[in-house]
Design a protein around this motif. Sequence first.
Motif, PDB file in Angstrom:
ATOM      1  N   LYS A  33       0.827  -1.209   0.000  1.00  0.00           N
ATOM      2  CA  LYS A  33       0.000   0.000   0.000  1.00  0.00           C
ATOM      3  C   LYS A  33       0.861   1.258   0.000  1.00  0.00           C
ATOM      4  N   PHE A  39      -2.471   4.069  -2.743  1.00  0.00           N
ATOM      5  CA  PHE A  39      -3.570   3.452  -2.005  1.00  0.00           C
ATOM      6  C   PHE A  39      -4.456   4.553  -1.440  1.00  0.00           C
ATOM      7  N   ASP A  40      -5.758   4.377  -1.578  1.00  0.00           N
ATOM      8  CA  ASP A  40      -6.731   5.320  -1.039  1.00  0.00           C
ATOM      9  C   ASP A  40      -7.879   4.513  -0.445  1.00  0.00           C
ATOM     10  N   ALA A  41      -8.107   4.672   0.846  1.00  0.00           N
ATOM     11  CA  ALA A  41      -9.125   3.891   1.546  1.00  0.00           C
ATOM     12  C   ALA A  41     -10.545   4.287   1.177  1.00  0.00           C
ATOM     13  N   THR A  79      -6.578   6.167   5.484  1.00  0.00           N
ATOM     14  CA  THR A  79      -5.610   5.644   4.515  1.00  0.00           C
ATOM     15  C   THR A  79      -4.236   5.549   5.168  1.00  0.00           C
ATOM     16  N   MET A  83      -2.234   1.956   6.058  1.00  0.00           N
ATOM     17  CA  MET A  83      -0.930   1.671   5.443  1.00  0.00           C
ATOM     18  C   MET A  83       0.162   1.482   6.493  1.00  0.00           C
ATOM     19  N   GLU A  86      -0.513  -1.354   9.241  1.00  0.00           N
ATOM     20  CA  GLU A  86      -0.169  -2.696   8.774  1.00  0.00           C
ATOM     21  C   GLU A  86       1.334  -2.918   8.806  1.00  0.00           C
TER      22      GLU A  86
END
Length: 170
Positions: A33, A39-41, A79, A83, A86
Amino acid sequence: MLELLRKNNVVAGVLAIIRIYLGYSWITGGWAKITGEGFDASGFLQGAIAKSTGEHPAVQGWWAAFLENVALPNAGLFTFLVMWGELLVGIALVLGLFTNFAVLMGMVMNFSFLFSGTVSTNGQMILLGFFIVVAGANAGKLGLDRYAMPYLKALFTKKISKEVRKTAEV
């Protein structure tokens, strides 16, 4: 069974393998991510909200309300949290540093993903994380917790005893 999970050295080795497996899974997910193509939640959040309608919704209404009113308006923050959360959970688990806290934070993310209608490996990761939580300190025994936890305990104990002495002097 509880005694075995919390005290046995062989179990500590098995828990280390489980811990490293979970950590690697979190690291690869977070790293992909962070280094991927943006990456965009918000897309995930919108998809989860959409799963809360229909005859058999995969997402419960109370969770969809949280996603719609809290998470989606703050998608940038979520977001960032996903990222880096995790990645950091993964690093902590691989190193065996703050193991119980790391696995608990990983389980919070797993449950959040499950509540959002994504099954994937979340159930498996929660189950494995449960064993680590129940095992307590034995799960980080073959990691940096072996050194960090006694140091923190001593530091905390010194601070508490200083406070007690200070209070007794008054």
